[in-house]
Design an enzyme around this catalytic site. Structure first.
Site, PDB file in Angstrom:
ATOM      1  N   LEU A   1      72.097 -18.749  -0.834  1.00  0.00           N
ATOM      2  CA  LEU A   1      70.850 -19.493  -0.933  1.00  0.00           C
ATOM      3  C   LEU A   1      70.979 -20.466  -2.093  1.00  0.00           C
ATOM      4  O   LEU A   1      71.553 -20.125  -3.136  1.00  0.00           O
ATOM      5  CB  LEU A   1      69.661 -18.555  -1.173  1.00  0.00           C
ATOM      6  N   ASP A   2      70.434 -21.666  -1.912  1.00  0.00           N
ATOM      7  CA  ASP A   2      70.459 -22.643  -2.999  1.00  0.00           C
ATOM      8  C   ASP A   2      69.769 -22.067  -4.234  1.00  0.00           C
ATOM      9  O   ASP A   2      68.861 -21.247  -4.131  1.00  0.00           O
ATOM     10  CB  ASP A   2      69.744 -23.929  -2.576  1.00  0.00           C
ATOM     11  N   ARG A   3      70.164 -22.547  -5.392  1.00  0.00           N
ATOM     12  CA  ARG A   3      69.608 -22.015  -6.643  1.00  0.00           C
ATOM     13  C   ARG A   3      68.080 -22.093  -6.705  1.00  0.00           C
ATOM     14  O   ARG A   3      67.434 -21.142  -7.182  1.00  0.00           O
ATOM     15  CB  ARG A   3      70.234 -22.747  -7.841  1.00  0.00           C
TER      16      ARG A   3
ATOM     17  N   VAL B   1      65.981 -21.717  -4.369  1.00  0.00           N
ATOM     18  CA  VAL B   1      65.399 -20.972  -3.246  1.00  0.00           C
ATOM     19  C   VAL B   1      65.474 -19.477  -3.525  1.00  0.00           C
ATOM     20  O   VAL B   1      66.451 -18.991  -4.097  1.00  0.00           O
ATOM     21  CB  VAL B   1      66.152 -21.302  -1.930  1.00  0.00           C
TER      22      VAL B   1
END
Length: 222
Positions: free
Chosen positions: A55-57, A59
């Site tokens: 997951l993107d930072r 998110v």
């Protein structure tokens, strides 16, 4: 703080908080794997946990983390064959209509600018991506969306929603005109479902904090 929601001998289901990297990076940002190492150093004495996806930072949400190489190889095949259901919740700018639908676009990763480029037309190197959405509610020119990811590409949800004119709140990189006070975005991976080859049954994991959408504070971008 992150938390371990489920554990068996093969894998963890971990809830990652906003602002935390999934894995270590060259900038030495705080990350989920280092946190897990502190919680369960015994696992790291062997092969060591490894996330099956990321997951993107900015998110938050659920991740599957393999405990051993056998589990990683087995579960990786589920991802490759798109046998894992991934559901997200988001707050986006504007009032989304119609109330449900599917988005299909062409996606290119732009590593130079750390973005995804979305188009309605095919291009060299572009991959077809898709997701389904359903409107949960509208309020104050904001829409709460339930999202099902059909493919998992770099920044896919963020880029596709921005492309149709509804960037995720706080996602300044993709055109949000509001930013959060702590530079994270209003997107959470809240549900995972798959047939577990180790448990021999369908597994569904879900976590959506009741206060999640009441806790956002936004300010206009300057």
């Amino acid at each position: 703080m992150p938390s371990i929601l489920f554990e068996n001998p093969q894998y963890f289901i971990v809830d990652k908080e906003h602002g935390l990297n999934s894995e270590p990076d060259r900038h030495d940002h705080a990350n989920l794997m280092d946190w897990l190492k502190r919680q369960r150093p015994d696992i790291y004495k062997r092969w060591g946990p490894h996330p099956l996806h990321r997951l993107d930072r900015p998110v938050a949400g659920l991740l599957i983390v393999a405990k051993n190489l056998r589990a990683h190889r087995t579960l990786q095949r589920l991802f490759e064959n798109r046998r894992i259901t991934k559901m997200y919740r988001a707050l986006v700018q504007g009032l989304v209509h119609p109330s449900e639908g599917e988005l299909h676009h062409y996606h290119i990763k732009d590593p130079k600018n750390f973005k995804a480029i979305i188009s309605e037309n095919p291009a060299q190197g572009a991959l077809l991506v898709g997701l389904s959405y359903r409107v949960i509610r509208h309020f104050n020119e904001i829409t709460e969306l339930d999202l099902r990811l059909h493919t998992g590409r770099y920044h896919q949800i963020r880029a596709q929603l921005a492309f149709i004119g509804h960037p995720i709140l706080g996602d300044v990189l993709y055109g949000s005109t509001q930013m959060t006070l702590n530079n994270v975005i209003a997107l959470r991976a809240y549900k995972l479902g798959f047939y577990c080859p180790f448990e021999k049954r369908k597994m569904v994991f879900e976590y959506l904090p009741s206060e999640f959408y009441e806790s956002w504070s936004f300010k206009p971008c300057l």
